[in-house]
Design a protein around this motif. Structure first.
Motif, PDB file in Angstrom:
ATOM      1  N   ARG A   6       0.844  -1.202   0.000  1.00  0.00           N
ATOM      2  CA  ARG A   6       0.000   0.000   0.000  1.00  0.00           C
ATOM      3  C   ARG A   6       0.877   1.248   0.000  1.00  0.00           C
ATOM      4  NH1 ARG A   6      -3.798  -1.531   4.937  1.00  0.00           N
ATOM      5  NH2 ARG A   6      -1.724  -2.112   5.657  1.00  0.00           N
ATOM      6  N   PRO A   7       0.467   2.269  -0.756  1.00  0.00           N
ATOM      7  CA  PRO A   7       1.321   3.447  -0.958  1.00  0.00           C
ATOM      8  C   PRO A   7       1.651   4.193   0.328  1.00  0.00           C
ATOM      9  CG  PRO A   7      -0.570   3.478  -2.448  1.00  0.00           C
ATOM     10  CD  PRO A   7      -0.788   2.356  -1.488  1.00  0.00           C
ATOM     11  N   LEU A   8       2.786   4.882   0.270  1.00  0.00           N
ATOM     12  CA  LEU A   8       3.241   5.741   1.353  1.00  0.00           C
ATOM     13  C   LEU A   8       3.004   7.201   0.974  1.00  0.00           C
ATOM     14  CD1 LEU A   8       6.661   3.988   2.009  1.00  0.00           C
ATOM     15  CD2 LEU A   8       4.528   3.682   3.295  1.00  0.00           C
ATOM     16  N   VAL A   9       2.664   8.001   1.981  1.00  0.00           N
ATOM     17  CA  VAL A   9       2.444   9.430   1.811  1.00  0.00           C
ATOM     18  C   VAL A   9       3.438  10.148   2.719  1.00  0.00           C
ATOM     19  CG1 VAL A   9       0.776  11.315   2.029  1.00  0.00           C
ATOM     20  CG2 VAL A   9      -0.019   9.019   1.404  1.00  0.00           C
ATOM     21  N   VAL A  10       4.054  11.210   2.202  1.00  0.00           N
ATOM     22  CA  VAL A  10       4.981  12.022   2.994  1.00  0.00           C
ATOM     23  C   VAL A  10       4.382  13.410   3.140  1.00  0.00           C
ATOM     24  CG1 VAL A  10       7.293  13.052   3.103  1.00  0.00           C
ATOM     25  CG2 VAL A  10       6.991  10.723   2.204  1.00  0.00           C
ATOM     26  N   THR A  11       4.365  13.910   4.378  1.00  0.00           N
ATOM     27  CA  THR A  11       3.807  15.240   4.642  1.00  0.00           C
ATOM     28  C   THR A  11       4.804  16.100   5.405  1.00  0.00           C
ATOM     29  OG1 THR A  11       2.830  14.592   6.765  1.00  0.00           O
ATOM     30  CG2 THR A  11       1.446  14.315   4.793  1.00  0.00           C
ATOM     31  N   LEU A  12       4.589  17.404   5.311  1.00  0.00           N
ATOM     32  CA  LEU A  12       5.277  18.372   6.160  1.00  0.00           C
ATOM     33  C   LEU A  12       4.435  18.518   7.418  1.00  0.00           C
ATOM     34  CD1 LEU A  12       7.592  20.533   6.342  1.00  0.00           C
ATOM     35  CD2 LEU A  12       5.848  22.176   5.569  1.00  0.00           C
ATOM     36  N   LEU A  13       5.059  18.427   8.583  1.00  0.00           N
ATOM     37  CA  LEU A  13       4.341  18.569   9.845  1.00  0.00           C
ATOM     38  C   LEU A  13       4.455  20.008  10.329  1.00  0.00           C
ATOM     39  CD1 LEU A  13       5.624  15.300  11.558  1.00  0.00           C
ATOM     40  CD2 LEU A  13       3.447  15.651  10.352  1.00  0.00           C
ATOM     41  N   HIS A  45       2.573  11.869  -2.717  1.00  0.00           N
ATOM     42  CA  HIS A  45       1.251  11.257  -2.598  1.00  0.00           C
ATOM     43  C   HIS A  45       1.254   9.730  -2.632  1.00  0.00           C
ATOM     44  CE1 HIS A  45       0.533  15.327  -4.091  1.00  0.00           C
ATOM     45  NE2 HIS A  45      -0.625  15.249  -3.469  1.00  0.00           N
ATOM     46  N   ALA A  46       2.232   9.116  -3.301  1.00  0.00           N
ATOM     47  CA  ALA A  46       2.136   7.663  -3.521  1.00  0.00           C
ATOM     48  C   ALA A  46       3.502   7.048  -3.794  1.00  0.00           C
ATOM     49  CB  ALA A  46       1.185   7.368  -4.679  1.00  0.00           C
ATOM     50  N   ARG A  52       9.335   1.193   2.237  1.00  0.00           N
ATOM     51  CA  ARG A  52       9.183   1.946   3.484  1.00  0.00           C
ATOM     52  C   ARG A  52      10.511   2.221   4.178  1.00  0.00           C
ATOM     53  NH1 ARG A  52       6.098   0.629   9.183  1.00  0.00           N
ATOM     54  NH2 ARG A  52       7.022   2.419  10.235  1.00  0.00           N
ATOM     55  N   ASP A  53      11.367   1.229   4.311  1.00  0.00           N
ATOM     56  CA  ASP A  53      12.624   1.419   5.033  1.00  0.00           C
ATOM     57  C   ASP A  53      13.490   2.485   4.366  1.00  0.00           C
ATOM     58  OD1 ASP A  53      11.785  -0.527   6.815  1.00  0.00           O
ATOM     59  OD2 ASP A  53      13.024  -2.117   5.944  1.00  0.00           O
ATOM     60  N   ALA A  54      13.580   2.442   3.051  1.00  0.00           N
ATOM     61  CA  ALA A  54      14.388   3.427   2.318  1.00  0.00           C
ATOM     62  C   ALA A  54      13.781   4.824   2.423  1.00  0.00           C
ATOM     63  CB  ALA A  54      14.529   3.010   0.852  1.00  0.00           C
ATOM     64  N   VAL A  55      12.456   4.917   2.338  1.00  0.00           N
ATOM     65  CA  VAL A  55      11.788   6.211   2.461  1.00  0.00           C
ATOM     66  C   VAL A  55      11.996   6.767   3.863  1.00  0.00           C
ATOM     67  CG1 VAL A  55       9.527   7.369   2.471  1.00  0.00           C
ATOM     68  CG2 VAL A  55      10.092   5.739   0.649  1.00  0.00           C
ATOM     69  N   GLY A 151       6.293  13.793   8.161  1.00  0.00           N
ATOM     70  CA  GLY A 151       5.482  12.655   8.560  1.00  0.00           C
ATOM     71  C   GLY A 151       5.450  11.607   7.466  1.00  0.00           C
ATOM     72  N   LEU A 152       5.405  10.350   7.867  1.00  0.00           N
ATOM     73  CA  LEU A 152       5.279   9.230   6.941  1.00  0.00           C
ATOM     74  C   LEU A 152       4.004   8.472   7.292  1.00  0.00           C
ATOM     75  CD1 LEU A 152       6.441   7.467   4.659  1.00  0.00           C
ATOM     76  CD2 LEU A 152       7.696   6.186   6.415  1.00  0.00           C
ATOM     77  N   TRP A 153       3.205   8.214   6.278  1.00  0.00           N
ATOM     78  CA  TRP A 153       1.883   7.606   6.452  1.00  0.00           C
ATOM     79  C   TRP A 153       1.714   6.481   5.436  1.00  0.00           C
ATOM     80  CZ3 TRP A 153      -1.060  10.511   9.985  1.00  0.00           C
ATOM     81  CH2 TRP A 153      -0.562  11.795  10.269  1.00  0.00           C
ATOM     82  N   ARG A 154       0.815   5.557   5.754  1.00  0.00           N
ATOM     83  CA  ARG A 154       0.409   4.538   4.784  1.00  0.00           C
ATOM     84  C   ARG A 154      -1.014   4.859   4.352  1.00  0.00           C
ATOM     85  NH1 ARG A 154       3.090   0.468   3.116  1.00  0.00           N
ATOM     86  NH2 ARG A 154       4.102   0.016   5.084  1.00  0.00           N
TER      87      ARG A 154
END
Length: 170
Positions: A6-13, A45-46, A52-55, A151-154
Protein backbone atom coordinates in the motif's frame (compact mmCIF):
# COMPACT_ATOMS: atom_id res chain seq x y z
CA UNK A 1 12.25 -3.59 2.61
CA UNK A 2 8.65 -3.75 3.84
CA UNK A 3 6.28 -6.26 2.27
CA UNK A 4 3.17 -4.04 2.46
CA UNK A 5 2.46 -2.71 -1.05
CA UNK A 6 0.00 0.00 0.00
CA UNK A 7 1.32 3.45 -0.96
CA UNK A 8 3.24 5.74 1.35
CA UNK A 9 2.44 9.43 1.81
CA UNK A 10 4.98 12.02 2.99
CA UNK A 11 3.81 15.24 4.64
CA UNK A 12 5.28 18.37 6.16
CA UNK A 13 4.34 18.57 9.84
CA UNK A 14 3.27 21.93 11.27
CA UNK A 15 3.54 23.18 14.85
CA UNK A 16 0.51 22.46 17.04
CA UNK A 17 -1.12 25.92 16.94
CA UNK A 18 -1.05 26.13 13.14
CA UNK A 19 -2.17 22.51 12.83
CA UNK A 20 -5.12 23.15 15.15
CA UNK A 21 -6.16 26.23 13.15
CA UNK A 22 -6.15 24.34 9.84
CA UNK A 23 -7.89 21.35 11.46
CA UNK A 24 -10.71 23.64 12.69
CA UNK A 25 -11.17 25.09 9.20
CA UNK A 26 -11.17 21.63 7.64
CA UNK A 27 -13.70 20.30 10.18
CA UNK A 28 -15.93 23.31 9.49
CA UNK A 29 -15.82 23.22 5.69
CA UNK A 30 -14.97 19.69 4.50
CA UNK A 31 -17.98 17.38 3.93
CA UNK A 32 -18.12 15.37 7.17
CA UNK A 33 -18.62 11.98 5.52
CA UNK A 34 -15.52 12.48 3.38
CA UNK A 35 -13.20 14.03 5.94
CA UNK A 36 -11.00 11.09 6.97
CA UNK A 37 -7.86 13.11 7.72
CA UNK A 38 -6.51 16.00 9.72
CA UNK A 39 -5.33 19.00 7.71
CA UNK A 40 -2.02 18.22 6.03
CA UNK A 41 0.66 19.40 3.62
CA UNK A 42 1.33 16.53 1.21
CA UNK A 43 4.83 16.41 -0.26
CA UNK A 44 4.56 12.99 -1.93
CA UNK A 45 1.25 11.26 -2.60
CA UNK A 46 2.14 7.66 -3.52
CA UNK A 47 5.57 6.20 -2.88
CA UNK A 48 5.83 2.40 -3.09
CA UNK A 49 4.91 0.75 0.20
CA UNK A 50 7.58 -1.91 -0.30
CA UNK A 51 10.20 0.85 -0.01
CA UNK A 52 9.18 1.95 3.48
CA UNK A 53 12.62 1.42 5.03
CA UNK A 54 14.39 3.43 2.32
CA UNK A 55 11.79 6.21 2.46
CA UNK A 56 12.03 6.33 6.25
CA UNK A 57 15.83 6.57 6.07
CA UNK A 58 15.68 9.37 3.49
CA UNK A 59 13.25 11.35 5.65
CA UNK A 60 15.47 10.92 8.70
CA UNK A 61 18.41 12.21 6.67
CA UNK A 62 16.73 15.40 5.43
CA UNK A 63 15.11 16.08 8.82
CA UNK A 64 18.57 16.63 10.33
CA UNK A 65 18.20 20.36 9.73
CA UNK A 66 16.80 23.29 11.72
CA UNK A 67 13.05 23.96 11.72
CA UNK A 68 11.87 26.74 9.39
CA UNK A 69 8.90 29.02 8.86
CA UNK A 70 6.45 28.52 6.00
CA UNK A 71 4.62 31.51 4.58
CA UNK A 72 0.85 31.25 4.19
CA UNK A 73 0.57 33.30 1.00
CA UNK A 74 -3.08 33.19 -0.04
CA UNK A 75 -6.32 31.32 -0.58
CA UNK A 76 -6.58 29.07 -3.63
CA UNK A 77 -9.60 27.65 -5.44
CA UNK A 78 -9.15 23.95 -6.23
CA UNK A 79 -12.21 23.64 -8.46
CA UNK A 80 -14.32 21.67 -5.99
CA UNK A 81 -12.50 22.90 -2.90
CA UNK A 82 -10.35 25.54 -1.23
CA UNK A 83 -6.82 25.54 0.14
CA UNK A 84 -4.29 27.88 1.70
CA UNK A 85 -1.13 28.28 -0.41
CA UNK A 86 2.20 27.80 1.34
CA UNK A 87 5.74 28.77 0.34
CA UNK A 88 9.24 28.53 1.78
CA UNK A 89 12.60 28.25 0.02
CA UNK A 90 13.61 25.60 2.58
CA UNK A 91 10.53 23.54 1.72
CA UNK A 92 11.25 23.75 -2.01
CA UNK A 93 14.87 22.68 -1.45
CA UNK A 94 13.82 19.81 0.80
CA UNK A 95 11.28 18.61 -1.78
CA UNK A 96 13.85 18.83 -4.58
CA UNK A 97 16.34 16.79 -2.57
CA UNK A 98 13.78 14.11 -1.72
CA UNK A 99 12.55 14.03 -5.34
CA UNK A 100 16.07 13.19 -6.45
CA UNK A 101 16.30 10.37 -3.87
CA UNK A 102 12.84 9.00 -4.72
CA UNK A 103 13.23 9.55 -8.49
CA UNK A 104 12.60 6.01 -9.76
CA UNK A 105 9.51 5.66 -7.55
CA UNK A 106 7.74 8.92 -8.34
CA UNK A 107 4.31 8.88 -9.95
CA UNK A 108 3.51 11.54 -12.58
CA UNK A 109 1.70 13.54 -9.86
CA UNK A 110 4.74 13.42 -7.56
CA UNK A 111 7.11 14.41 -10.39
CA UNK A 112 5.40 17.79 -10.68
CA UNK A 113 6.81 20.92 -9.09
CA UNK A 114 5.63 21.21 -5.49
CA UNK A 115 2.55 23.37 -5.03
CA UNK A 116 2.41 23.29 -1.23
CA UNK A 117 -1.02 23.88 0.28
CA UNK A 118 -3.40 22.89 3.06
CA UNK A 119 -6.83 21.84 1.80
CA UNK A 120 -9.66 22.99 4.05
CA UNK A 121 -12.50 22.07 1.71
CA UNK A 122 -12.86 19.54 -1.11
CA UNK A 123 -15.49 17.46 -2.90
CA UNK A 124 -18.15 20.18 -2.89
CA UNK A 125 -20.00 21.89 -5.72
CA UNK A 126 -17.84 24.50 -7.50
CA UNK A 127 -20.19 27.33 -6.49
CA UNK A 128 -19.86 26.36 -2.82
CA UNK A 129 -16.07 26.30 -3.16
CA UNK A 130 -16.02 29.71 -4.90
CA UNK A 131 -18.16 31.22 -2.12
CA UNK A 132 -15.82 29.91 0.58
CA UNK A 133 -12.73 31.02 -1.35
CA UNK A 134 -14.21 34.52 -1.67
CA UNK A 135 -15.04 34.68 2.04
CA UNK A 136 -11.65 33.40 3.19
CA UNK A 137 -9.80 35.61 0.71
CA UNK A 138 -11.65 38.70 1.94
CA UNK A 139 -10.43 38.11 5.50
CA UNK A 140 -7.00 36.68 4.60
CA UNK A 141 -3.90 38.09 6.27
CA UNK A 142 -0.52 36.67 5.21
CA UNK A 143 1.28 34.87 8.02
CA UNK A 144 3.99 32.36 8.79
CA UNK A 145 3.60 28.95 10.40
CA UNK A 146 6.46 26.90 11.84
CA UNK A 147 7.28 23.58 10.20
CA UNK A 148 8.34 20.98 12.76
CA UNK A 149 9.28 17.93 10.71
CA UNK A 150 8.18 15.27 8.24
CA UNK A 151 5.48 12.65 8.56
CA UNK A 152 5.28 9.23 6.94
CA UNK A 153 1.88 7.61 6.45
CA UNK A 154 0.41 4.54 4.78
CA UNK A 155 -2.55 5.21 2.48
CA UNK A 156 -5.49 2.96 3.41
CA UNK A 157 -7.92 3.87 0.63
CA UNK A 158 -9.24 6.97 2.44
CA UNK A 159 -7.79 7.20 5.93
CA UNK A 160 -4.03 7.20 6.48
CA UNK A 161 -2.13 5.15 9.04
CA UNK A 162 0.65 7.12 10.78
CA UNK A 163 3.98 5.28 10.48
CA UNK A 164 6.70 7.72 11.58
CA UNK A 165 7.51 11.31 12.43
CA UNK A 166 10.89 12.86 11.74
CA UNK A 167 11.20 16.11 13.70
CA UNK A 168 13.62 18.74 12.44
CA UNK A 169 16.77 19.04 14.56
CA UNK A 170 16.73 21.79 17.19
Amino acid sequence: MSGDPRPLVVTLLLEAEAQARFDRLRAEHFPAGRNHLAAHVTLFHALPGEQRDAVDAALAGVAARPPFAVAVTGVQLLGRGVAYRLAAPELSALHTRLSAEFGPWLTPQDRQRLSAHVTVQNKVEPAVARALRDRLAAEFVPSEVPARGLGLWRYLGGPWEPLAEHPFAA
